[in-house]
Design an enzyme around this catalytic site. Structure first.
Site, PDB file in Angstrom:
ATOM      1  N   ASP A   1       3.332   7.115  18.457  1.00  0.00           N
ATOM      2  CA  ASP A   1       3.821   5.970  18.063  1.00  0.00           C
ATOM      3  C   ASP A   1       5.516   7.086  18.031  1.00  0.00           C
ATOM      4  O   ASP A   1       6.451   6.809  18.377  1.00  0.00           O
ATOM      5  CB  ASP A   1       3.852   5.082  17.473  1.00  0.00           C
ATOM      6  CG  ASP A   1       2.695   4.098  17.733  1.00  0.00           C
ATOM      7  OD1 ASP A   1       2.824   3.793  18.732  1.00  0.00           O
ATOM      8  OD2 ASP A   1       1.332   3.982  16.650  1.00  0.00           O
TER       9      ASP A   1
ATOM     10  N   ASP B   1      -4.173   3.961  14.431  1.00  0.00           N
ATOM     11  CA  ASP B   1      -3.307   4.272  13.613  1.00  0.00           C
ATOM     12  C   ASP B   1      -3.562   4.338  11.703  1.00  0.00           C
ATOM     13  O   ASP B   1      -4.942   4.248  11.297  1.00  0.00           O
ATOM     14  CB  ASP B   1      -2.465   2.499  13.088  1.00  0.00           C
ATOM     15  CG  ASP B   1      -2.209   2.854  14.475  1.00  0.00           C
ATOM     16  OD1 ASP B   1      -1.418   3.577  15.544  1.00  0.00           O
ATOM     17  OD2 ASP B   1      -1.925   1.544  15.485  1.00  0.00           O
TER      18      ASP B   1
END
Length: 221
Positions: A185, A151
Site C-alpha cells: 500500500d 495488513d
C-alpha cells in the site's frame, strides 16, 4: 532508468512486502497487535475488499461478497497487467527516471496485494483466534482468487475529543488515523504521490540534450 533497474526495485519491494506479510500471518492471530511506539503499532488485520476495507458488494447489493471478491481480484490482475505494459513501454522509450520509478513501485505494490488475493487463501489456514499454518494439511481458508490481503502497519498518531468550537465535528471523538496498511500500500501511495507532485518532471518528454540546448540558448539570450 533501464528495465533491469526497474525490475530490481520491483523485486526488492515484493520481497519486503511478502516477507513481512508471511511473518505476520505465521506469528500473529487475527487482531493481535504490538505497540512499538505510542504512535506506531504492528496490528494484524485482513482486508477482504478495496481500500479502507470497503467491498464492491457494499455499493452493488445484488452482488454477493464471494462474487465481489472474485471480480475485484480479476480487475486487479487486469490493472497490474496494464501497468506492466506501461512500464515496459516507458523504459523502451527512455522516459524520465521519475516516471519509471513511480510506475515501478506502483506495479510492485499492486502485484504484492494481488499475490495475497490470489494465493493466500490456499497457502494459509484461517487466522481467526489462532496463528495460521503455512500449507496446512486440510487445505487453506479459501479457494484461489479468494484470499485476503494482510495488513499490519498502524499509525495511531493522535486520538481524542475535538474542540467544541469546531463546526460539525466539535465535541466528537476523532482518531488520526485508523487505517491499517502494508508495504505494498505504501508503494502504491508513494508512486501515485510522485506522479501528482512531480507531474511535470515525470512526464517531461524532452531528451536531456534538448533540455541542455534550450537552457544554453536561454542563457545566451
Amino acid at each position: 532508468m533501464s528495465l533491469k533497474k526497474a525490475l530490481f526495485i520491483i523485486i526488492l519491494i515484493l520481497l519486503i512486502d511478502q516477507i513481512s506479510k508471511i511473518y505476520i500471518k505465521t506469528h500473529f492471530a487475527l487482531n493481535d497487535d504490538i505497540t512499538v511506539f505510542s504512535w506506531f503499532k504492528i496490528a494484524f488485520v485482513e482486508n477482504d475488499g478495496m481500500a479502507w476495507g470497503t467491498k464492491l458488494s457494499d455499493f452493488f447489493t445484488f452482488i454477493s461478497d464471494r462474487s465481489a471478491k472474485l471480480i475485484l481480484t480479476l480487475f486487479r490482475i487486469v490493472a497490474v497487467t496494464c501497468i506492466g505494459f506501461w512500464l515496459v513501454d516507458v523504459t523502451k522509450k527512455k522516459k524520465s527516471k521519475t516516471l519509471i520509478f513511480a510506475i515501478s513501485i506502483i506495479f510492485a505494490g499492486a502485484l504484492g496485494n494481488i499475490i495475497d488475493s490470489v494465493f493466500y487463501g490456499v497457502l494459509f489456514s484461517d487466522s481467526d483466534m489462532q496463528i495460521a499454518t503455512f500449507l496446512p494439511e486440510g487445505g487453506g481458508y479459501a479457494e484461489v482468487f479468494h484470499g485476503k490481503v494482510v495488513d499490519m502497519l498502524h499509525f495511531p498518531i493522535w486520538s481524542g475529543v475535538l474542540p467544541e468550537w469546531l463546526p460539525f465535528f466539535g465535541g466528537k471523538y476523532f482518531s488520526f488515523f485508523d487505517p491499517v496498511f502494508n508495504v505494498a500500500d505504501i508503494a502504491i501511495s508513494t508512486g501515485i504521490g510522485i506522479l501528482i507532485v512531480f507531474n511535470k518532471k515525470a512526464f517531461n518528454d524532452k531528451p536531456k540534450t534538448e533540455i541542455h540546448d534550450s537552457e544554453s540558448h536561454n542563457n545566451l539570450t
